[in-house]
Scaffold this motif. Structure first.
Motif, short mmCIF file in Angstrom:
data_model
loop_
_atom_site.label_atom_id
_atom_site.label_comp_id
_atom_site.label_asym_id
_atom_site.label_seq_id
_atom_site.Cartn_x
_atom_site.Cartn_y
_atom_site.Cartn_z
N PHE A 27 11.76 -3.96 9.52
CA PHE A 27 11.25 -4.88 8.48
C PHE A 27 12.23 -6.01 8.17
CE2 PHE A 27 13.61 -3.85 4.56
CZ PHE A 27 14.19 -2.64 4.89
N MET A 67 14.16 -10.11 -1.71
CA MET A 67 12.96 -9.30 -1.44
C MET A 67 11.88 -10.14 -0.73
SD MET A 67 12.62 -6.07 -2.37
CE MET A 67 13.72 -4.87 -3.10
N TRP A 71 9.23 -9.42 2.30
CA TRP A 71 7.87 -9.02 1.90
C TRP A 71 6.98 -10.18 1.46
CZ3 TRP A 71 7.94 -4.75 4.19
CH2 TRP A 71 9.02 -3.87 4.09
N LYS A 74 4.53 -9.57 -1.32
CA LYS A 74 3.62 -8.41 -1.23
C LYS A 74 4.40 -7.10 -1.44
CE LYS A 74 1.67 -10.35 2.71
NZ LYS A 74 2.15 -11.71 2.55
N GLY A 75 4.78 -6.87 -2.68
CA GLY A 75 5.52 -5.65 -3.00
C GLY A 75 5.56 -5.49 -4.50
N ASP A 76 6.28 -4.49 -5.00
CA ASP A 76 6.45 -4.33 -6.44
C ASP A 76 7.93 -4.49 -6.75
OD1 ASP A 76 6.71 -3.46 -9.10
OD2 ASP A 76 5.00 -2.10 -8.92
N TYR A 77 8.30 -5.75 -7.05
CA TYR A 77 9.70 -6.06 -7.36
C TYR A 77 9.71 -7.26 -8.28
CZ TYR A 77 8.84 -9.21 -3.34
OH TYR A 77 8.30 -10.12 -2.47
N ALA A 78 10.85 -7.48 -8.93
CA ALA A 78 10.99 -8.62 -9.85
C ALA A 78 11.75 -9.74 -9.16
CB ALA A 78 11.73 -8.17 -11.11
N ASP A 81 15.37 -9.34 -7.47
CA ASP A 81 15.65 -8.05 -6.82
C ASP A 81 16.01 -8.31 -5.35
OD1 ASP A 81 15.06 -6.80 -9.16
OD2 ASP A 81 13.11 -5.98 -8.53
N THR A 82 16.83 -7.43 -4.81
CA THR A 82 17.35 -7.66 -3.46
C THR A 82 17.38 -6.36 -2.64
OG1 THR A 82 19.57 -7.33 -4.35
CG2 THR A 82 18.84 -9.60 -4.12
N ARG B 146 10.19 -1.72 -0.52
CA ARG B 146 9.12 -2.70 -0.71
C ARG B 146 8.61 -2.73 -2.14
NH1 ARG B 146 4.44 -4.09 3.53
NH2 ARG B 146 3.44 -5.70 2.29
N GLU B 147 8.57 -1.56 -2.78
CA GLU B 147 8.09 -1.51 -4.16
C GLU B 147 9.04 -0.63 -4.99
OE1 GLU B 147 4.05 -0.43 -2.71
OE2 GLU B 147 4.48 1.50 -3.64
N PRO B 148 10.30 -1.06 -5.06
CA PRO B 148 11.30 -0.22 -5.74
C PRO B 148 10.95 0.03 -7.20
CG PRO B 148 12.16 -2.44 -5.34
CD PRO B 148 10.88 -2.32 -4.56
N ARG B 149 10.34 -0.95 -7.86
CA ARG B 149 10.05 -0.76 -9.28
C ARG B 149 8.95 0.27 -9.49
NH1 ARG B 149 12.84 -4.13 -12.92
NH2 ARG B 149 14.22 -5.47 -11.71
N ASP B 161 13.10 -6.06 -16.12
CA ASP B 161 13.01 -7.07 -15.06
C ASP B 161 14.23 -7.98 -15.00
OD1 ASP B 161 10.67 -6.06 -14.19
OD2 ASP B 161 9.42 -7.81 -14.69
N GLU B 164 18.84 -6.89 -12.01
CA GLU B 164 18.58 -6.95 -10.56
C GLU B 164 18.56 -5.53 -10.00
OE1 GLU B 164 21.47 -9.22 -8.24
OE2 GLU B 164 21.00 -8.09 -6.44
N ILE B 165 17.48 -5.20 -9.31
CA ILE B 165 17.47 -3.95 -8.55
C ILE B 165 17.90 -4.30 -7.14
CG2 ILE B 165 16.04 -2.15 -7.53
CD1 ILE B 165 14.46 -2.06 -10.09
N ARG B 166 18.93 -3.62 -6.67
CA ARG B 166 19.42 -3.84 -5.32
C ARG B 166 19.19 -2.56 -4.53
NH1 ARG B 166 25.10 -6.81 -4.39
NH2 ARG B 166 23.85 -8.45 -5.35
#
Lengths: 95, 217
Positions: A27, A67, A71, A74-78, A81-82, B146-149, B161, B164-166
């Protein structure tokens, strides 16, 4: 072995699809990221997997990706985010 | 023969809900059996030695990791050494992470690390024990990046939010240990008391450490 990249360098991950034991996640192939750490050099896992000694050692870097780069929304992140991955120099080219 | 095996009507079926361990069917399972049996037949290893090794691994638990984190919470110099050279720092406490590079990741009010190995199941086993089944599952490995949250919410972990989520994909020779944020109001707690607040999941980054009462915050 000489360090090819410096912290902060922009790089692109190769998007090749060679057979074998590859430690570069699918990916992230073709994605652009930033070098954030140099871990030193390690035997090449693509050779170790076939019973070879993996020498010469190759540099391993931690690369940081947005991110969206992987993607495209197309994902669930803010925002902000990295993802990081540890990528060997043979898979990286300067951008 | 008990009455349940006769053909009378008694209002419930006998569906087996708990599946038995499946018989080997994948190539790699047969390969493992073949190699194991050859090693025993050629007297390289005994069956007992193999079982002892399995038991030794199963006995390892996340306590060692928790001791390391607790030390880093009470001793800033140790934390800095842990962040700059993980292997050397944990050796001070008598722990070794053989032939792999141990990398500690500090969670802060601005940055939350969460570890996954999308390729297989790389995990700091010598410090945390055998990884949980979910860590090795295709679902966690594919969704964490892909969808960490969404994944964190399913663990009951809500990260604002603004933080930062790494997601750290452990793809090579490094093994990652997350240093969770130290909970509030724990200044007077001893190192041994702090260890109890540091859960396995908080060192993977799918949860935060427990609060000062040992509860989920």
């Amino acid at each position: 072995m000489t360090n090819l990249f410096n912290i902060g360098d922009l790089v692109r991950v190769g998007d090749a699809l060679p057979p074998g034991h590859i430690r570069t996640p699918m990916f992230l192939r073709g994605c652009k990221g930033t070098i954030i750490k140099h871990f030193g050099s390690f035997p090449n896992p693509e050779r170790l997997a076939y019973g070879l000694n993996g020498l010469p050692k190759i540099n391993l870097y931690q690369v940081l990706f947005e991110m969206d780069e992987a993607w495209d929304g197309k994902g669930d992140y803010a925002d902000g985010d990295t993802i990081t991955a540890d990528i060997y120099e043979t898979w990286l080219e300067a951008v | 023969m008990n009455s349940h095996t006769t053909d009378h009507e008694h209002g419930h079926d006998h569906t087996v809900f708990q599946k038995d361990i499946t018989e080997p069917k994948e190539d790699w399972e047969f390969l493992e059996i073949a190699i194991r049996e050859l090693l025993i037949e050629k007297n390289v290893l005994s069956a007992r030695e193999i079982q002892d090794e399995i038991e030794a691994w199963e006995k390892k638990n996340p306590e060692k990791g928790a001791e390391i984190i607790a030390r880093s919470w009470v001793d800033d110099d140790f934390k800095n050494r842990l962040l700059s050279d993980g292997n050397k720092a944990v050796a001070e406490l008598g722990f070794t992470v053989e032939s792999l590079k141990l990398v500690a990741l500090e969670n802060t009010d601005e940055l939350h690390h969460m570890v996954v190995c999308t390729l297989c199941s790389c995990y700091p086993r010598t410090l945390l024990g055998v990884p949980p089944l979910w860590y090795k599952s295709r679902e966690y490995r594919s969704r964490a990046v892909r969808e960490p949250r969404a994944v964190l919410r399913e663990f009951g972990t809500t990260i604002p939010d603004s933080v930062e989520i790494r997601v750290v994909d452990s793809t090579a020779d490094c093994r990652y240990l997350v240093i969770p944020r130290r909970p509030a109001n724990t200044e007077k707690m001893s190192e041994a008391e702090l260890v109890k607040l540091i859960t396995r999941d908080s060192m993977i980054g799918t949860a935060e450490a427990l609060d000062q009462h040992g509860q989920r915050s």
